[in-house]
Enzyme design. Structure first.
Site, PDB file in Angstrom:
ATOM      1  N   CYS A  47      -6.973 -28.164   5.546  1.00 46.32           N
ATOM      2  CA  CYS A  47      -5.718 -27.558   6.002  1.00 46.32           C
ATOM      3  C   CYS A  47      -5.041 -28.460   7.053  1.00 46.32           C
ATOM      4  O   CYS A  47      -5.661 -29.339   7.634  1.00 46.32           O
ATOM      5  CB  CYS A  47      -5.949 -26.150   6.552  1.00 46.32           C
ATOM      6  SG  CYS A  47      -6.479 -26.071   8.267  1.00 46.32           S
ATOM      7  N   ASP A  54      -2.918   8.292  -1.277  1.00 43.47           N
ATOM      8  CA  ASP A  54      -4.291   8.789  -1.304  1.00 43.47           C
ATOM      9  C   ASP A  54      -4.642   9.343   0.062  1.00 43.47           C
ATOM     10  O   ASP A  54      -3.941   9.092   1.043  1.00 43.47           O
ATOM     11  CB  ASP A  54      -5.272   7.653  -1.660  1.00 43.47           C
ATOM     12  CG  ASP A  54      -5.252   6.527  -0.633  1.00 43.47           C
ATOM     13  OD1 ASP A  54      -4.171   6.261  -0.060  1.00 43.47           O
ATOM     14  OD2 ASP A  54      -6.303   5.907  -0.381  1.00 43.47           O
ATOM     15  N   ASP A  67      -8.058  -7.776   0.193  1.00 45.52           N
ATOM     16  CA  ASP A  67      -7.141  -8.091   1.288  1.00 45.52           C
ATOM     17  C   ASP A  67      -7.855  -7.716   2.568  1.00 45.52           C
ATOM     18  O   ASP A  67      -8.735  -6.855   2.562  1.00 45.52           O
ATOM     19  CB  ASP A  67      -5.857  -7.253   1.204  1.00 45.52           C
ATOM     20  CG  ASP A  67      -6.080  -5.843   1.724  1.00 45.52           C
ATOM     21  OD1 ASP A  67      -6.666  -5.036   0.989  1.00 45.52           O
ATOM     22  OD2 ASP A  67      -5.717  -5.554   2.889  1.00 45.52           O
ATOM     23  N   CYS A 116     -12.647 -28.787   5.831  1.00 46.66           N
ATOM     24  CA  CYS A 116     -11.399 -28.094   5.489  1.00 46.66           C
ATOM     25  C   CYS A 116     -10.245 -29.085   5.416  1.00 46.66           C
ATOM     26  O   CYS A 116     -10.154 -30.000   6.228  1.00 46.66           O
ATOM     27  CB  CYS A 116     -11.093 -27.024   6.535  1.00 46.66           C
ATOM     28  SG  CYS A 116      -9.559 -26.137   6.238  1.00 46.66           S
ATOM     29  N   ASP A 176       0.857  -1.182   0.000  1.00 51.92           N
ATOM     30  CA  ASP A 176       0.000   0.000   0.000  1.00 51.92           C
ATOM     31  C   ASP A 176       0.894   1.233   0.000  1.00 51.92           C
ATOM     32  O   ASP A 176       2.119   1.116   0.070  1.00 51.92           O
ATOM     33  CB  ASP A 176      -0.967  -0.031   1.196  1.00 51.92           C
ATOM     34  CG  ASP A 176      -0.229  -0.035   2.527  1.00 51.92           C
ATOM     35  OD1 ASP A 176       1.004   0.127   2.551  1.00 51.92           O
ATOM     36  OD2 ASP A 176      -0.898  -0.208   3.563  1.00 51.92           O
ATOM     37  N   SER A 177       0.304   2.401  -0.074  1.00 48.82           N
ATOM     38  CA  SER A 177       1.114   3.618  -0.192  1.00 48.82           C
ATOM     39  C   SER A 177       1.559   4.141   1.159  1.00 48.82           C
ATOM     40  O   SER A 177       2.388   5.032   1.244  1.00 48.82           O
ATOM     41  CB  SER A 177       0.304   4.695  -0.884  1.00 48.82           C
ATOM     42  OG  SER A 177      -0.754   5.103  -0.033  1.00 48.82           O
ATOM     43  N   GLY A 178       0.988   3.609   2.216  1.00 51.18           N
ATOM     44  CA  GLY A 178       1.282   4.126   3.548  1.00 51.18           C
ATOM     45  C   GLY A 178       0.264   5.152   3.998  1.00 51.18           C
ATOM     46  O   GLY A 178       0.174   5.469   5.183  1.00 51.18           O
ATOM     47  N   GLY A 179      -0.507   5.663   3.050  1.00 49.86           N
ATOM     48  CA  GLY A 179      -1.470   6.717   3.381  1.00 49.86           C
ATOM     49  C   GLY A 179      -2.461   6.297   4.454  1.00 49.86           C
ATOM     50  O   GLY A 179      -2.682   7.017   5.430  1.00 49.86           O
ATOM     51  N   PHE A 180      -3.016   5.112   4.297  1.00 52.82           N
ATOM     52  CA  PHE A 180      -4.056   4.667   5.228  1.00 52.82           C
ATOM     53  C   PHE A 180      -3.540   4.630   6.669  1.00 52.82           C
ATOM     54  O   PHE A 180      -4.203   5.103   7.587  1.00 52.82           O
ATOM     55  CB  PHE A 180      -4.584   3.286   4.810  1.00 52.82           C
ATOM     56  CG  PHE A 180      -5.700   2.800   5.670  1.00 52.82           C
ATOM     57  CD1 PHE A 180      -6.991   3.277   5.502  1.00 52.82           C
ATOM     58  CD2 PHE A 180      -5.470   1.876   6.689  1.00 52.82           C
ATOM     59  CE1 PHE A 180      -8.030   2.843   6.316  1.00 52.82           C
ATOM     60  CE2 PHE A 180      -6.502   1.442   7.510  1.00 52.82           C
ATOM     61  CZ  PHE A 180      -7.777   1.926   7.327  1.00 52.82           C
ATOM     62  N   HIS A 208      -5.554 -22.044   9.436  1.00 55.63           N
ATOM     63  CA  HIS A 208      -6.905 -22.452   9.065  1.00 55.63           C
ATOM     64  C   HIS A 208      -7.723 -21.291   8.494  1.00 55.63           C
ATOM     65  O   HIS A 208      -8.360 -21.421   7.450  1.00 55.63           O
ATOM     66  CB  HIS A 208      -7.670 -23.058  10.247  1.00 55.63           C
ATOM     67  CG  HIS A 208      -9.131 -23.141   9.921  1.00 55.63           C
ATOM     68  ND1 HIS A 208      -9.653 -24.116   9.097  1.00 55.63           N
ATOM     69  CD2 HIS A 208     -10.147 -22.291  10.196  1.00 55.63           C
ATOM     70  CE1 HIS A 208     -10.936 -23.879   8.903  1.00 55.63           C
ATOM     71  NE2 HIS A 208     -11.272 -22.779   9.557  1.00 55.63           N
ATOM     72  N   CYS A 261      -6.820 -28.660  10.479  1.00 53.99           N
ATOM     73  CA  CYS A 261      -8.035 -29.476  10.530  1.00 53.99           C
ATOM     74  C   CYS A 261      -7.742 -30.958  10.306  1.00 53.99           C
ATOM     75  O   CYS A 261      -8.456 -31.815  10.815  1.00 53.99           O
ATOM     76  CB  CYS A 261      -9.050 -28.970   9.502  1.00 53.99           C
ATOM     77  SG  CYS A 261      -9.680 -27.331   9.916  1.00 53.99           S
ATOM     78  N   GLY A 293     -10.961   3.418   0.911  1.00 53.45           N
ATOM     79  CA  GLY A 293     -11.915   4.113   1.771  1.00 53.45           C
ATOM     80  C   GLY A 293     -13.100   3.266   2.180  1.00 53.45           C
ATOM     81  O   GLY A 293     -14.117   3.779   2.636  1.00 53.45           O
ATOM     82  N   GLN A 325     -11.286   7.203  -4.331  1.00 52.90           N
ATOM     83  CA  GLN A 325     -11.830   7.630  -3.046  1.00 52.90           C
ATOM     84  C   GLN A 325     -13.158   8.350  -3.278  1.00 52.90           C
ATOM     85  O   GLN A 325     -13.703   8.276  -4.366  1.00 52.90           O
ATOM     86  CB  GLN A 325     -10.817   8.534  -2.319  1.00 52.90           C
ATOM     87  CG  GLN A 325      -9.600   7.779  -1.785  1.00 52.90           C
ATOM     88  CD  GLN A 325      -9.910   6.871  -0.591  1.00 52.90           C
ATOM     89  OE1 GLN A 325     -11.031   6.840  -0.080  1.00 52.90           O
ATOM     90  NE2 GLN A 325      -8.923   6.106  -0.142  1.00 52.90           N
TER      91      GLN A 325
HETATM   92 ZN   LIG Z   1      -8.759 -25.887   8.363  1.00 50.92          ZN
END
Ligand SMILES: [Zn+2]
Length: 381
Positions: A314, A149, A274, A312, A95-99, A343, A317, A224, A197
């Protein structure tokens, strides 16, 4: 001049969902994709081997604000860039760091040239400009960079939201001009995404898109969101922006969302997402399963020999019981965070893979219906 290319493989005939391939200098990424958050150049509790080999993560997110302050982009650059520094073979988006400047740092001043802030670590003053955040992210060697931003808090007045949006557009232009100049002298492949934005105002979102598409970027982010607004509003903002963004470029909805929201964003034409929720909630004992949420500390799991999520595959699990996970959590053991994060991320990645598969088969509307029905049964988390 396109440095990262995007290929659409299938489009849902009913919704706006698409399945595609994002080609980067560090491998191809199947979309729609969920990107785990590696704030400090690590996904808390997991090794890079866990991520790349076990979970098949193709792209990770890093936070410019944190890595700029510690260990510093110059250190990372000297050590060969972020990929080498953290031994990560696949793609990285920063990210740009702005947030974080707006949400974490202390006293700050926003000017036309950028933002002045104090480090949350020691109070030292720093400045991010549209150009300097590009330089910092190029020092990291990020495959995908974000333009600086201004992300206003929620709620704000239309007037303030408009000012912040206009500034974001001006900053994006400055950032792109600088980025393109730098690209002429760099052999590696990078992409810079501007960020749409406009707070929770559809007209501002549309105005922002109309300006940003002129930059002919390799992809577009919608920022945003998830700043405390009601969920229908976030989706409305994506609906306002999406038709104005170029069809052949990836769209990235930043910071979303809960597992049952992922399909809603994909249905609205989002390709990348994300969120810290799967990893943060895992550490807090909040686990996402195919049968709804599990709060692992509940006494009902004390003697439960079954897997966390029978559906699941993973490592967690396949190997451990709910009773054991609850015990680790109650005892404050380090292993708990690792197993739980593994998980929860698997759950998110499974959802993304299932959606992609459904889009490719032309069955996404049916998939979305089934998710909405399940959500109604399990209740909203
Ligand atoms: Zn799992």
């Amino acid at each position: 001049m396109f440095h990262i290319s995007f290929e659409i493989q299938a489009e849902c005939p009913v919704t706006r969902a698409r399945a595609g391939l994002l080609h980067t200098g560090h491998g191809d990424i199947e979309t729609p994709v969920f990107m785990p958050v590696g704030t400090q150049a690590t996904v808390k509790g997991l090794s890079q081997r866990d991520l790349a080999q076990d979970l098949d993560v193709r792209i990770l997110l890093g936070n410019t604000y944190h890595l700029y302050l510690r260990p510093g982009h110059e250190v990372i650059d000297r050590l060969g860039g972020l990929h080498r520094f953290m031994s990560w073979p696949n793609a990285i988006l920063t990210d740009s760091g702005g947030f974080q400047v707006f949400s974490l740092s202390g006293i700050r001043k926003i000017t036309e040239d950028g933002v002045i802030f104090n480090s949350h670590l020691n109070g030292d003053p720093h400045t991010f400009t549209p150009q300097s955040t590009v330089d910092v992210q190029l020092a990291f060697g990020s495959d995908i960079l974000m333009a600086l931003d201004e992300c206003p808090e929620y709620p704000v007045s239309h007037e303030y939201a408009r000012q912040a949006m206009r500034r974001t557009v001006r900053w994006a232009r400055m950032g792109f001009e600088h980025f393109r100049r730098r690209m002429n002298a760099i052999a590696t492949r990078h992409a810079l995404f501007p960020i749409v934005q406009g707070s929770m105002y559809s007209d501002l979102r549309r105005e922002c898109c109309a300006e940003l598409v002129e930059l002919e970027a390799d992809g577009y982010a919608i920022g945003g969101l998830s700043v405390g607004e009601p969920r229908p509003l976030s989706l409305e903002m994506v609906e306002a922006a999406e038709p104005l963004l170029p069809r052949d470029r990836p769209r990235y909805a930043m910071g979303v969302g809960m597992p049952d929201e992922l399909g809603e964003y994909v249905a609205r034409g989002v390709d990348m997402m994300d969120c810290v929720l799967p990893s943060r909630n895992a550490r807090n004992g909040y686990l996402f399963t195919s049968q709804g949420r599990v709060i692992i500390k509940h006494t009902r799991y004390k003697d439960d020999p079954g897997p966390l999520d029978p559906a699941c595959s993973c490592y967690t699990c396949r190997t451990y019981s709910r009773a054991y996970l609850r015990h680790l959590f109650q005892a404050g053991e380090i292993l708990y965070a690792s197993l739980a994060t593994r998980h929860n991320l698997q759950r998110y990645l499974d959802i993304m893979r299932r959606m992609r598969h459904a889009i490719l088969l032309g069955e996404f509307p049916a998939y979305l219906d089934s998710v909405r029905t399940a959500e109604a049964q399990h209740g909203v988390d």
